[in-house]
Design a protein around this motif. Structure first.
Motif, PDB file in Angstrom:
ATOM      1  N   TYR A 242      -0.030   7.176  -5.526  1.00 32.37           N
ATOM      2  CA  TYR A 242      -0.803   7.831  -4.482  1.00 32.37           C
ATOM      3  C   TYR A 242      -2.300   7.651  -4.718  1.00 32.37           C
ATOM      4  CZ  TYR A 242      -1.720  11.605  -7.852  1.00 32.37           C
ATOM      5  OH  TYR A 242      -2.128  12.325  -8.951  1.00 32.37           O
ATOM      6  N   THR A 243      -3.023   7.823  -3.620  1.00 31.52           N
ATOM      7  CA  THR A 243      -4.480   7.848  -3.637  1.00 31.52           C
ATOM      8  C   THR A 243      -4.906   8.977  -2.719  1.00 31.52           C
ATOM      9  OG1 THR A 243      -6.460   6.467  -3.340  1.00 31.52           O
ATOM     10  CG2 THR A 243      -4.666   6.159  -1.758  1.00 31.52           C
ATOM     11  N   GLU A 244      -6.173   9.042  -2.354  1.00 34.43           N
ATOM     12  CA  GLU A 244      -6.641  10.108  -1.470  1.00 34.43           C
ATOM     13  C   GLU A 244      -7.297   9.503  -0.242  1.00 34.43           C
ATOM     14  OE1 GLU A 244     -10.042  13.322  -1.963  1.00 34.43           O
ATOM     15  OE2 GLU A 244      -8.269  13.925  -3.134  1.00 34.43           O
ATOM     16  N   TYR A 245      -6.943  10.048   0.922  1.00 36.21           N
ATOM     17  CA  TYR A 245      -7.520   9.611   2.191  1.00 36.21           C
ATOM     18  C   TYR A 245      -7.774  10.855   3.039  1.00 36.21           C
ATOM     19  CZ  TYR A 245      -7.597   7.741   6.972  1.00 36.21           C
ATOM     20  OH  TYR A 245      -7.935   7.448   8.290  1.00 36.21           O
ATOM     21  N   GLN A 246      -9.006  11.044   3.478  1.00 33.47           N
ATOM     22  CA  GLN A 246      -9.422  12.195   4.270  1.00 33.47           C
ATOM     23  C   GLN A 246      -9.073  13.509   3.576  1.00 33.47           C
ATOM     24  OE1 GLN A 246      -7.671  11.578   8.172  1.00 33.47           O
ATOM     25  NE2 GLN A 246      -9.368  10.270   8.817  1.00 33.47           N
ATOM     26  N   GLY A 247      -9.234  13.523   2.244  1.00 29.32           N
ATOM     27  CA  GLY A 247      -9.008  14.741   1.482  1.00 29.32           C
ATOM     28  C   GLY A 247      -7.556  15.095   1.251  1.00 29.32           C
ATOM     29  N   GLN A 248      -6.656  14.189   1.632  1.00 30.76           N
ATOM     30  CA  GLN A 248      -5.231  14.445   1.459  1.00 30.76           C
ATOM     31  C   GLN A 248      -4.572  13.334   0.638  1.00 30.76           C
ATOM     32  OE1 GLN A 248      -3.930  14.831   5.611  1.00 30.76           O
ATOM     33  NE2 GLN A 248      -3.735  17.034   5.282  1.00 30.76           N
ATOM     34  N   ARG A 249      -3.442  13.675   0.061  1.00 28.86           N
ATOM     35  CA  ARG A 249      -2.693  12.681  -0.715  1.00 28.86           C
ATOM     36  C   ARG A 249      -2.115  11.630   0.225  1.00 28.86           C
ATOM     37  NH1 ARG A 249       0.713  14.244  -5.989  1.00 28.86           N
ATOM     38  NH2 ARG A 249      -1.411  14.971  -6.390  1.00 28.86           N
ATOM     39  N   PHE A 250      -2.229  10.387  -0.190  1.00 28.33           N
ATOM     40  CA  PHE A 250      -1.801   9.253   0.623  1.00 28.33           C
ATOM     41  C   PHE A 250      -0.951   8.356  -0.282  1.00 28.33           C
ATOM     42  CE2 PHE A 250      -2.432   5.116   2.709  1.00 28.33           C
ATOM     43  CZ  PHE A 250      -2.311   5.448   4.053  1.00 28.33           C
ATOM     44  N   ARG A 251       0.349   8.315  -0.017  1.00 25.53           N
ATOM     45  CA  ARG A 251       1.275   7.600  -0.887  1.00 25.53           C
ATOM     46  C   ARG A 251       1.495   6.170  -0.418  1.00 25.53           C
ATOM     47  NH1 ARG A 251       3.298  12.938  -0.964  1.00 25.53           N
ATOM     48  NH2 ARG A 251       3.590  13.714  -3.107  1.00 25.53           N
ATOM     49  N   ILE A 252       1.666   5.283  -1.382  1.00 26.19           N
ATOM     50  CA  ILE A 252       1.948   3.878  -1.084  1.00 26.19           C
ATOM     51  C   ILE A 252       3.315   3.525  -1.663  1.00 26.19           C
ATOM     52  CG2 ILE A 252       1.205   1.491  -1.401  1.00 26.19           C
ATOM     53  CD1 ILE A 252      -1.653   2.552  -1.593  1.00 26.19           C
ATOM     54  N   HIS A 253       4.240   3.172  -0.799  1.00 30.00           N
ATOM     55  CA  HIS A 253       5.620   2.904  -1.194  1.00 30.00           C
ATOM     56  C   HIS A 253       5.894   1.414  -1.405  1.00 30.00           C
ATOM     57  CE1 HIS A 253       7.370   6.980  -0.410  1.00 30.00           C
ATOM     58  NE2 HIS A 253       6.282   7.085   0.353  1.00 30.00           N
ATOM     59  N   GLU A 254       5.131   0.597  -0.730  1.00 31.23           N
ATOM     60  CA  GLU A 254       5.380  -0.851  -0.852  1.00 31.23           C
ATOM     61  C   GLU A 254       4.063  -1.590  -0.628  1.00 31.23           C
ATOM     62  OE1 GLU A 254       7.707  -3.950   1.891  1.00 31.23           O
ATOM     63  OE2 GLU A 254       9.056  -2.486   0.941  1.00 31.23           O
ATOM     64  N   SER A 255       3.836  -2.614  -1.445  1.00 30.37           N
ATOM     65  CA  SER A 255       2.573  -3.344  -1.368  1.00 30.37           C
ATOM     66  C   SER A 255       2.771  -4.755  -1.900  1.00 30.37           C
ATOM     67  CB  SER A 255       1.500  -2.629  -2.192  1.00 30.37           C
ATOM     68  OG  SER A 255       1.849  -2.674  -3.574  1.00 30.37           O
ATOM     69  N   HIS A 256       1.694  -5.518  -1.835  1.00 29.84           N
ATOM     70  CA  HIS A 256       1.732  -6.894  -2.322  1.00 29.84           C
ATOM     71  C   HIS A 256       0.357  -7.249  -2.878  1.00 29.84           C
ATOM     72  CE1 HIS A 256       2.839 -11.106  -2.611  1.00 29.84           C
ATOM     73  NE2 HIS A 256       1.757 -11.435  -1.929  1.00 29.84           N
ATOM     74  N   SER A 257       0.331  -7.777  -4.095  1.00 25.62           N
ATOM     75  CA  SER A 257      -0.932  -8.128  -4.730  1.00 25.62           C
ATOM     76  C   SER A 257      -1.491  -9.440  -4.176  1.00 25.62           C
ATOM     77  CB  SER A 257      -0.736  -8.251  -6.244  1.00 25.62           C
ATOM     78  OG  SER A 257      -1.903  -8.777  -6.852  1.00 25.62           O
ATOM     79  N   LEU A 258      -2.794  -9.427  -3.908  1.00 18.39           N
ATOM     80  CA  LEU A 258      -3.524 -10.644  -3.528  1.00 18.39           C
ATOM     81  C   LEU A 258      -4.557 -10.894  -4.624  1.00 18.39           C
ATOM     82  CD1 LEU A 258      -4.146  -9.722   0.234  1.00 18.39           C
ATOM     83  CD2 LEU A 258      -2.289 -11.143  -0.685  1.00 18.39           C
ATOM     84  N   PRO A 259      -4.129 -11.461  -5.758  1.00 16.98           N
ATOM     85  CA  PRO A 259      -5.011 -11.537  -6.929  1.00 16.98           C
ATOM     86  C   PRO A 259      -6.228 -12.425  -6.745  1.00 16.98           C
ATOM     87  CG  PRO A 259      -2.991 -12.780  -7.298  1.00 16.98           C
ATOM     88  CD  PRO A 259      -2.786 -12.013  -6.033  1.00 16.98           C
ATOM     89  N   GLU A 260      -6.170 -13.374  -5.818  1.00 20.59           N
ATOM     90  CA  GLU A 260      -7.285 -14.311  -5.622  1.00 20.59           C
ATOM     91  C   GLU A 260      -8.235 -13.872  -4.512  1.00 20.59           C
ATOM     92  OE1 GLU A 260      -7.526 -16.672  -7.828  1.00 20.59           O
ATOM     93  OE2 GLU A 260      -5.587 -16.089  -8.684  1.00 20.59           O
ATOM     94  N   PHE A 261      -7.959 -12.744  -3.910  1.00 15.52           N
ATOM     95  CA  PHE A 261      -8.761 -12.288  -2.777  1.00 15.52           C
ATOM     96  C   PHE A 261     -10.188 -11.954  -3.218  1.00 15.52           C
ATOM     97  CE2 PHE A 261     -10.375  -9.107   0.193  1.00 15.52           C
ATOM     98  CZ  PHE A 261     -10.034  -9.654   1.417  1.00 15.52           C
ATOM     99  N   LEU A 262     -11.163 -12.448  -2.460  1.00 17.48           N
ATOM    100  CA  LEU A 262     -12.569 -12.198  -2.755  1.00 17.48           C
ATOM    101  C   LEU A 262     -13.206 -11.452  -1.590  1.00 17.48           C
ATOM    102  CD1 LEU A 262     -13.610 -15.648  -4.260  1.00 17.48           C
ATOM    103  CD2 LEU A 262     -13.110 -13.530  -5.495  1.00 17.48           C
ATOM    104  N   SER A 263     -14.020 -10.454  -1.916  1.00 18.06           N
ATOM    105  CA  SER A 263     -14.667  -9.656  -0.880  1.00 18.06           C
ATOM    106  C   SER A 263     -15.924  -9.024  -1.449  1.00 18.06           C
ATOM    107  CB  SER A 263     -13.703  -8.569  -0.383  1.00 18.06           C
ATOM    108  OG  SER A 263     -14.369  -7.640   0.429  1.00 18.06           O
TER     109      SER A 263
END
Length: 318
Positions: A242-263
């Protein structure tokens, strides 16, 4: 100890769903006479907090095991209980009990534990999630002698399992629970007949997997995206990253790493990817989001979430 009888009088120690396949395998085995199941006490469950059976107790009741014992702690007197019922061997899998020295020494090589790792790697309480957090390519199950020191007994047998890139603690635990049953039943007759010489663990290769607590799942966006992706898989089904979004807990159940992404975006920023994808800037790389859950809401694909939360893009998670 003297030579065991056939079928052998066995006690089974286990508590969660992970232990049930092994219990059911023993119920069906002609090699043993399953006399006792030892499991944790009933715990409050559900909204009414009424006592709920452990998964092992439920299975034991269904199969009419003669004795179901539920001590919160096992002391030296428990050995008297076992010997009075002529228990000749003990099989342990995720029971949640610390076994006293006297009991371990009395049964010697006839008390075995099934541990969900390739010992000596990942001794301890959370070996499955530890394997995912460490990025291991394989794990497995160890059949080991129980001694009065955490997961340090000599090994009777092991079986290896490859970890897939989509595995979570939930999916990997299911696979390992079935592998544990297979490993035990394959070696049961030889183990009971004392035909297996256990091999000591290599102390130089020991690692420890500490018990997971809820706060372990809080995401640190300063970490590399690959490591965050591992943690998200490791904390399914609990406690869920989990992380926080708008002062509330925001859970992440599925994701994908983009290790080469530049920003040039700051760490934790939600970024629109080319096309319709959404990612979060990490310490290095970015994490593409797939399934998310806002506090008080159901889990949903991130595209559905954006339909009513367009300001999510550009926000900073923390």
């Amino acid at each position: 100890m003297s030579i065991v009888s056939s079928p052998t009088n066995v006690a089974f120690f286990g508590t969660p769903e992970f232990a049930v396949p092994t219990l059911l395998g023993l119920v069906e085995s002609s090699e043993i006479n399953l006399q006792i199941v030892v499991t944790q006490p009933d715990r409050p469950a559900g909204r009414k907090s009424s006592p709920g059976f452990t998964a092992v107790k439920a299975a034991a009741v269904d199969h009419e095991i003669p004795h179901i014992l539920q001590p919160s702690l096992i002391d030296d007197d428990f050995l008297t209980t076992l010997t009075s019922l002529n228990i000749e061997a003990i099989i342990v899998i995720a029971s949640g009990h610390m076994l006293p020295k006297a009991l371990c020494e009395h049964y010697g090589e006839r008390i075995a534990n099934l541990h969900a790792s390739l010992l000596p790697r990942h001794r301890g309480a959370s070996p499955v999630s530890a394997a995912l957090l460490s990025g291991d390519s394989e794990t497995g199950v160890s059949l080991m002698q129980v001694v009065h020191k955490l997961d340090s007994g000599p090994i009777f047998a092991q079986k290896t399992l490859q970890i897939s890139e989509s595995d979570t603690t939930e999916s990997l635990s299911l696979s390992l629970s079935l592998l544990a049953r297979e490993l035990l039943l394959t070696n049961l007759q030889s183990w009971l007949a004392s035909e297996i010489s256990p091999i000591p663990q290599n102390a130089n290769d020991v690692t420890y997997a500490k018990k997971t607590v809820a706060t372990d799942a809080k995401i640190d966006w300063n970490q590399p995206s690959a490591q965050i992706a591992k943690s998200i898989r490791a904390y399914i089904p609990w406690p869920v990253a989990y992380t926080e979004y708008q002062g509330q807990r925001f859970r992440i159940h599925e994701s994908h790493s983009l290790p080469e992404f530049l920003s040039t975006s700051s760490v934790g920023s939600v970024i629109q990817l080319p096309g319709s994808g959404i990612a979060v800037q990490c310490g290095s790389g970015a994490l593409q989001l797939s399934l998310i859950q806002k506090e008080g809401r159901k889990m949903m694909p991130v595209a559905d979430f954006l339909n009513g939360n367009s300001d999510f893009i550009g926000s900073v998670l923390g």
